[in-house]
Motif scaffolding. Structure first.
Motif, PDB file in Angstrom:
ATOM      1  N   LEU A 182       0.834  -1.208   0.000  1.00 41.47           N
ATOM      2  CA  LEU A 182       0.000   0.000   0.000  1.00 41.47           C
ATOM      3  C   LEU A 182       0.869   1.259   0.000  1.00 41.47           C
ATOM      4  CD1 LEU A 182      -2.774  -1.155   2.485  1.00 41.47           C
ATOM      5  CD2 LEU A 182      -3.175  -0.439   0.124  1.00 41.47           C
ATOM      6  N   THR A 183       1.950   1.236   0.754  1.00 45.66           N
ATOM      7  CA  THR A 183       2.880   2.376   0.766  1.00 45.66           C
ATOM      8  C   THR A 183       3.467   2.600  -0.622  1.00 45.66           C
ATOM      9  OG1 THR A 183       3.449   1.971   3.092  1.00 45.66           O
ATOM     10  CG2 THR A 183       5.027   3.245   1.769  1.00 45.66           C
ATOM     11  N   ILE A 184       3.817   1.506  -1.303  1.00 46.79           N
ATOM     12  CA  ILE A 184       4.383   1.602  -2.644  1.00 46.79           C
ATOM     13  C   ILE A 184       3.359   2.135  -3.635  1.00 46.79           C
ATOM     14  CG2 ILE A 184       5.167   0.184  -4.602  1.00 46.79           C
ATOM     15  CD1 ILE A 184       6.763  -1.482  -2.591  1.00 46.79           C
ATOM     16  N   LEU A 185       2.163   1.565  -3.618  1.00 47.76           N
ATOM     17  CA  LEU A 185       1.150   1.985  -4.600  1.00 47.76           C
ATOM     18  C   LEU A 185       0.609   3.382  -4.334  1.00 47.76           C
ATOM     19  CD1 LEU A 185       1.304  -0.957  -5.646  1.00 47.76           C
ATOM     20  CD2 LEU A 185      -1.130  -0.731  -6.162  1.00 47.76           C
ATOM     21  N   LYS A 186       0.670   3.822  -3.097  1.00 54.72           N
ATOM     22  CA  LYS A 186       0.255   5.201  -2.808  1.00 54.72           C
ATOM     23  C   LYS A 186       1.172   6.182  -3.536  1.00 54.72           C
ATOM     24  CE  LYS A 186      -1.487   8.002   0.983  1.00 54.72           C
ATOM     25  NZ  LYS A 186      -1.719   8.076   2.452  1.00 54.72           N
ATOM     26  N   LYS A 187       2.413   5.768  -3.759  1.00 57.81           N
ATOM     27  CA  LYS A 187       3.373   6.631  -4.457  1.00 57.81           C
ATOM     28  C   LYS A 187       3.278   6.503  -5.970  1.00 57.81           C
ATOM     29  CE  LYS A 187       8.246   7.954  -4.618  1.00 57.81           C
ATOM     30  NZ  LYS A 187       9.578   7.839  -3.971  1.00 57.81           N
ATOM     31  N   ILE A 188       3.090   5.286  -6.484  1.00 57.20           N
ATOM     32  CA  ILE A 188       3.121   5.093  -7.942  1.00 57.20           C
ATOM     33  C   ILE A 188       1.734   4.902  -8.551  1.00 57.20           C
ATOM     34  CG2 ILE A 188       5.456   4.160  -7.880  1.00 57.20           C
ATOM     35  CD1 ILE A 188       4.311   1.357  -8.165  1.00 57.20           C
ATOM     36  N   GLN A 189       0.688   4.808  -7.703  1.00 51.87           N
ATOM     37  CA  GLN A 189      -0.723   4.768  -8.115  1.00 51.87           C
ATOM     38  C   GLN A 189      -1.202   3.422  -8.655  1.00 51.87           C
ATOM     39  OE1 GLN A 189      -2.763   7.300  -7.208  1.00 51.87           O
ATOM     40  NE2 GLN A 189      -0.875   7.992  -6.234  1.00 51.87           N
ATOM     41  N   PHE A 190      -0.386   2.730  -9.437  1.00 50.21           N
ATOM     42  CA  PHE A 190      -0.791   1.420  -9.918  1.00 50.21           C
ATOM     43  C   PHE A 190       0.458   0.552 -10.138  1.00 50.21           C
ATOM     44  CE2 PHE A 190       0.142   3.554 -13.890  1.00 50.21           C
ATOM     45  CZ  PHE A 190       0.701   2.551 -14.686  1.00 50.21           C
ATOM     46  N   ALA A 191       0.240  -0.762 -10.198  1.00 46.58           N
ATOM     47  CA  ALA A 191       1.340  -1.705 -10.406  1.00 46.58           C
ATOM     48  C   ALA A 191       0.956  -2.713 -11.472  1.00 46.58           C
ATOM     49  CB  ALA A 191       1.684  -2.427  -9.107  1.00 46.58           C
ATOM     50  N   GLN A 192       1.973  -3.222 -12.167  1.00 43.67           N
ATOM     51  CA  GLN A 192       1.775  -4.232 -13.196  1.00 43.67           C
ATOM     52  C   GLN A 192       2.471  -5.523 -12.785  1.00 43.67           C
ATOM     53  OE1 GLN A 192       3.001  -1.048 -16.445  1.00 43.67           O
ATOM     54  NE2 GLN A 192       2.311  -2.937 -17.429  1.00 43.67           N
ATOM     55  N   PRO A 193       1.761  -6.644 -12.768  1.00 45.65           N
ATOM     56  CA  PRO A 193       2.427  -7.921 -12.476  1.00 45.65           C
ATOM     57  C   PRO A 193       2.995  -8.557 -13.731  1.00 45.65           C
ATOM     58  CG  PRO A 193       0.079  -8.288 -12.698  1.00 45.65           C
ATOM     59  CD  PRO A 193       0.304  -6.799 -12.895  1.00 45.65           C
ATOM     60  N   VAL A 194       4.017  -9.380 -13.550  1.00 47.96           N
ATOM     61  CA  VAL A 194       4.398 -10.310 -14.610  1.00 47.96           C
ATOM     62  C   VAL A 194       3.254 -11.319 -14.697  1.00 47.96           C
ATOM     63  CG1 VAL A 194       6.076 -12.020 -15.377  1.00 47.96           C
ATOM     64  CG2 VAL A 194       6.836 -10.016 -14.066  1.00 47.96           C
ATOM     65  N   PRO A 195       2.581 -11.434 -15.832  1.00 45.68           N
ATOM     66  CA  PRO A 195       1.339 -12.224 -15.888  1.00 45.68           C
ATOM     67  C   PRO A 195       1.558 -13.727 -16.016  1.00 45.68           C
ATOM     68  CG  PRO A 195       1.757 -11.234 -18.008  1.00 45.68           C
ATOM     69  CD  PRO A 195       2.853 -10.727 -17.099  1.00 45.68           C
ATOM     70  N   GLU A 196       2.365 -14.260 -15.134  1.00 51.34           N
ATOM     71  CA  GLU A 196       2.550 -15.705 -15.067  1.00 51.34           C
ATOM     72  C   GLU A 196       3.006 -16.074 -13.662  1.00 51.34           C
ATOM     73  OE1 GLU A 196       6.288 -17.419 -16.826  1.00 51.34           O
ATOM     74  OE2 GLU A 196       6.339 -15.467 -17.837  1.00 51.34           O
ATOM     75  N   SER A 197       2.880 -17.348 -13.323  1.00 54.78           N
ATOM     76  CA  SER A 197       3.271 -17.802 -11.992  1.00 54.78           C
ATOM     77  C   SER A 197       4.782 -18.003 -11.929  1.00 54.78           C
ATOM     78  CB  SER A 197       2.562 -19.117 -11.659  1.00 54.78           C
ATOM     79  OG  SER A 197       3.094 -19.669 -10.472  1.00 54.78           O
ATOM     80  N   LEU A 198       5.410 -17.346 -10.956  1.00 57.46           N
ATOM     81  CA  LEU A 198       6.860 -17.442 -10.812  1.00 57.46           C
ATOM     82  C   LEU A 198       7.293 -17.957  -9.443  1.00 57.46           C
ATOM     83  CD1 LEU A 198       7.937 -14.101 -12.545  1.00 57.46           C
ATOM     84  CD2 LEU A 198       7.923 -16.407 -13.523  1.00 57.46           C
ATOM     85  N   ALA A 199       6.326 -18.357  -8.606  1.00 63.77           N
ATOM     86  CA  ALA A 199       6.672 -18.786  -7.257  1.00 63.77           C
ATOM     87  C   ALA A 199       5.651 -19.786  -6.731  1.00 63.77           C
ATOM     88  CB  ALA A 199       6.768 -17.577  -6.330  1.00 63.77           C
ATOM     89  N   LEU A 200       6.036 -20.454  -5.650  1.00 59.69           N
ATOM     90  CA  LEU A 200       5.189 -21.463  -5.017  1.00 59.69           C
ATOM     91  C   LEU A 200       4.978 -21.087  -3.557  1.00 59.69           C
ATOM     92  CD1 LEU A 200       6.912 -24.666  -6.457  1.00 59.69           C
ATOM     93  CD2 LEU A 200       4.838 -23.556  -7.309  1.00 59.69           C
ATOM     94  N   TYR A 201       3.726 -20.872  -3.215  1.00 55.72           N
ATOM     95  CA  TYR A 201       3.355 -20.469  -1.850  1.00 55.72           C
ATOM     96  C   TYR A 201       2.880 -21.689  -1.072  1.00 55.72           C
ATOM     97  CZ  TYR A 201       0.724 -18.273   1.940  1.00 55.72           C
ATOM     98  OH  TYR A 201       0.232 -17.910   3.172  1.00 55.72           O
ATOM     99  N   ARG A 202       3.539 -21.958   0.052  1.00 57.97           N
ATOM    100  CA  ARG A 202       3.215 -23.141   0.842  1.00 57.97           C
ATOM    101  C   ARG A 202       2.138 -22.810   1.876  1.00 57.97           C
ATOM    102  NH1 ARG A 202       6.682 -27.561   1.308  1.00 57.97           N
ATOM    103  NH2 ARG A 202       8.445 -26.212   0.750  1.00 57.97           N
ATOM    104  N   ILE A 203       1.018 -23.497   1.785  1.00 62.27           N
ATOM    105  CA  ILE A 203      -0.060 -23.318   2.754  1.00 62.27           C
ATOM    106  C   ILE A 203       0.154 -24.306   3.883  1.00 62.27           C
ATOM    107  CG2 ILE A 203      -2.545 -23.436   3.143  1.00 62.27           C
ATOM    108  CD1 ILE A 203      -2.952 -22.562   0.271  1.00 62.27           C
ATOM    109  N   ARG A 204       0.471 -23.785   5.060  1.00 60.06           N
ATOM    110  CA  ARG A 204       0.774 -24.612   6.221  1.00 60.06           C
ATOM    111  C   ARG A 204      -0.476 -24.909   7.030  1.00 60.06           C
ATOM    112  NH1 ARG A 204       6.066 -23.111   7.916  1.00 60.06           N
ATOM    113  NH2 ARG A 204       5.779 -24.491   9.717  1.00 60.06           N
ATOM    114  N   GLU A 205      -0.509 -26.058   7.643  1.00 58.38           N
ATOM    115  CA  GLU A 205      -1.605 -26.376   8.552  1.00 58.38           C
ATOM    116  C   GLU A 205      -1.550 -25.447   9.753  1.00 58.38           C
ATOM    117  OE1 GLU A 205      -1.502 -30.460   9.645  1.00 58.38           O
ATOM    118  OE2 GLU A 205      -1.531 -31.191   7.569  1.00 58.38           O
TER     119      GLU A 205
END
Length: 260
Positions: A182-205
């Protein structure tokens, strides 16, 4: 001309089951100009000995230990103080990067003259088995959209220190990354993602990510503390947040809603 250095911020706490694989995913990057700064928050398992063995064979990885358990915010800020790279990236001690993660994001940032970017990511379970869930985001993410939903996975964000400076991370226990974005986007107003999956998020119990009620409580805390809204204002924002979760967000994600 040398490639710019990327500083990777990694807090750790009792991560013995995952930390070696996490580090290996960084070592496997096709982009090799990085430093990995791990700050351990007083682990009581074998985390430290595992990291030390790896550090002895790779001088790009640096381990620091907190004197008392202080939470991930303090650990991340400690790592941030030690960082020397032009770019700051984040990777928690149980998550993974795909091999071309840094390469593709830095190329995307340079091609589009962006000081910040992120990417989509896939989810795995605690054992590392794919859950066939991909978290996506709007291709033109505005501050207002981010205000009502954290579309940005912590393990995917990269920002340019020359543009933003080093952004201190909140010391509250949860939702620190959302406040930083939020701090970053408040300064630059909008952001663009790389439109593909580049990471794996582990959902822990039993993790915060697995409890929707706890997430809602912590999101409410963000509206109260980070945005300094009164009780009524924070409640109205939470209504807007829930509306976004239930009705609007699915149009942006084909397989799973963005993390709340």
């Amino acid at each position: 001309m040398e490639n710019p250095l990327v500083s990777i911020i990694t807090p750790s706490f009792n991560s013995a089951k995952f930390i070696a694989e996490t580090i290996q995913s960084v070592q496997n990057q096709t982009y090799q100009d990085w430093e990995m700064i791990i700050v351990d928050d007083c682990s009581t398992d074998e985390t430290i000995s595992i990291i030390e063995e790896i550090v002895n064979n790779d001088n790009r990885i640096h381990l620091f230990q907190l004197q008392k358990n202080a939470g991930t915010g303090i650990a991340r800020n400690t790592a941030l103080e030690k960082a020397t790279g032009k770019f700051i990236a984040f990777l928690d001690a149980d998550d993974l990067w795909k091999p071309e993660k840094l390469d593709k994001q830095l190329t995307f940032m340079k091609a589009n003259n962006l000081p910040f970017t992120f990417s989509f990511y896939d989810c795995i379970n605690e054992a590392g088995i794919p859950l066939n869930k991909r978290v996506e985001a709007p291709l033109h993410l505005s501050y207002q959209q981010l205000f009502f939903c954290n579309y940005i996975g912590n393990l995917t964000g990269i920002y340019d220190v020359n543009y933003f400076g080093k952004i201190a991370i909140s010391s509250i226990r949860k939702r620190q990354d959302w406040m930083m974005w939020l701090t970053i986007l408040k300064k630059i107003q909008f952001a663009q993602p790389v439109p593909e999956s580049l990471a794996l998020y582990r959902i822990r119990e039993n993790s915060i990510s697995a409890s929707k009620l706890d997430l809602i409580k912590h999101n409410f805390s963000v509206y109260r503390t980070h945005h300094r809204l009164n009780l009524i204002g924070a409640t109205l924002c939470m209504i807007g947040f829930l509306f976004t979760q239930l009705l609007l967000k699915p149009r942006y994600s084909k397989t799973i809603k963005a993390s709340i």
